[in-house]
Scaffold this active site. Structure first.
Site, PDB file in Angstrom:
ATOM      1  N   ASP A 196       0.766  -1.063  -0.235  1.00 39.34           N
ATOM      2  CA  ASP A 196       0.402   0.056  -0.288  1.00 39.34           C
ATOM      3  C   ASP A 196       0.831   1.201  -0.539  1.00 39.34           C
ATOM      4  OD1 ASP A 196       0.974  -0.131   2.313  1.00 39.34           O
ATOM      5  OD2 ASP A 196      -0.756  -0.290   3.395  1.00 39.34           O
ATOM      6  N   GLU A 281      11.783  -3.493  13.081  1.00 34.09           N
ATOM      7  CA  GLU A 281      13.152  -3.387  11.375  1.00 34.09           C
ATOM      8  C   GLU A 281      14.043  -3.900  12.264  1.00 34.09           C
ATOM      9  OE1 GLU A 281       9.441  -0.759  10.665  1.00 34.09           O
ATOM     10  OE2 GLU A 281      10.685  -1.522  12.496  1.00 34.09           O
TER      11      GLU A 281
END
Length: 335
Positions: A196, A281
């Site tokens: 997205d 992350e």
């Protein structure tokens, strides 16, 4: 009066005769005129030669522009995209696939959050014209978001990204497309691209020559206009972020890429689904690189080339009403 005119005329006549006699005398004298004439002729010859040279340069075809490297010489960009079924899934994937189609030497790893490959995703990949690998893995029930639950409760796409890392490391699992992993020695870079987000084509060329881990800003994320590394003298010295800046790597998933050889040299490096909020992350990058060794890209992290956009969830109130009346949209038409 007549006498004066006569005297003037006589004087003019005598002067003219004297001038004529002087000219006749000079014609008989030797004249050293040859050197100036030779110099003038040489100047004309040099000018003619220069004109000929300029004309030849104008007729000469322009030099060919510098050619970019052949696609075969470029490192491959492996784009990892987790995806899941929802009303806007096809729209998101069509948009992303058409961006990726502009990038040479790219391999798309599309990973479905499902029990098996779906016709929608399989058909889209087949029609994309991209080199792709289709992977599937279902998120465990305990890690799934419940209806209405905020996205930060359980990070989405963890199992899918790890599935792609497994495939790159030769552990198989492909259900479609290219099933063989990259051979040993392959030069490439791995990028985790959600379905997205919005991506500039330039971003992929920025990351292509990554040696370790490269980084850049991401727009419209973390409640800020952008988040990203702070760079001084070509080195990352900090991060512009509002959410928990003390994280080991306060970067967005869209804000870094990893060299393929580095990932293959660290076979246990993967994303941790149990990592604290905002540390997903860091759970991967902490196994791969020291923050001081990050490679800033995008003009020393001063340009935004990727945006953390979100597609509004469609409101289906009218569709639901028609379905209750038995007049819903044709389910055979794929949207």
């Amino acid at each position: 009066m007549k006498l004066k005119l006569k005297n003037v005329f006589l004087a003019y006549f005598l002067v003219s005769i004297a001038g004529l006699l002087y000219a006749l005398v000079q014609l008989g004298q030797p004249c050293d005129c040859l050197p100036p004439l030779r110099a003038a002729a040489e100047q004309l010859r040099q000018k003619d030669l220069r004109i000929s040279q300029l004309q030849a340069e104008l007729r000469r075809p322009p030099p060919a522009p510098a050619q970019p490297p052949e696609p075969e010489a470029l490192p491959t960009i492996y784009v990892v995209t987790p995806t899941y079924a929802r009303l806007v899934q096809k729209a998101e994937l069509v948009r992303l696939s058409q961006t990726l189609s502009l990038v040479p030497r790219l391999h798309w790893l599309l990973v479905e959050d499902a029990e098996g490959p779906t016709p929608l995703v399989s058909g889209l990949l087949a029609a994309s014209g991209l080199l792709f690998t289709h992977l599937v893995v279902l998120t465990p029930k305990a890690q799934r978001l419940r209806e209405g639950e905020p996205g930060w409760v359980h990070p989405r796409g963890v199992e899918q990204r790890n599935k792609a890392l497994d495939w790159l490391r030769g552990r198989g699992g492909a259900v479609g497309g290219e099933k063989d992993p990259p051979p040993p020695g392959t030069q490439g870079v791995v990028y985790f691209a959600d379905d997205d987000n919005t991506y500039s084509r330039e971003l992929f060329e920025e990351m292509r020559w990554t040696r370790g881990v490269s980084v850049w800003p991401v727009g419209l994320v973390g409640g800020l206009r952008f988040e990203g590394p702070q760079v001084q003298d070509g080195r990352v010295v900090g991060f512009h972020t509002a959410w928990e800046p003390s994280r080991p790597f306060p970067v967005d998933m869209a804000g870094f890429a990893v060299a393929l050889p580095l990932l293959l040299d660290k076979p246990n490096a993967q994303f941790d689904s149990t990592a604290p909020r905002g540390h997903l992350e860091s759970s991967l990058l902490s196994h791969l690189v020291d923050p001081k060794d990050l490679e800033p890209r995008a003009a020393n992290c001063t340009r935004v080339l990727v945006w953390h956009t979100r597609t509004e969830k469609p409101k289906m109130k009218q569709e639901e009403q028609l379905q209750r009346q038995g007049r819903g949209s044709d389910p055979a038409i794929e949207v």
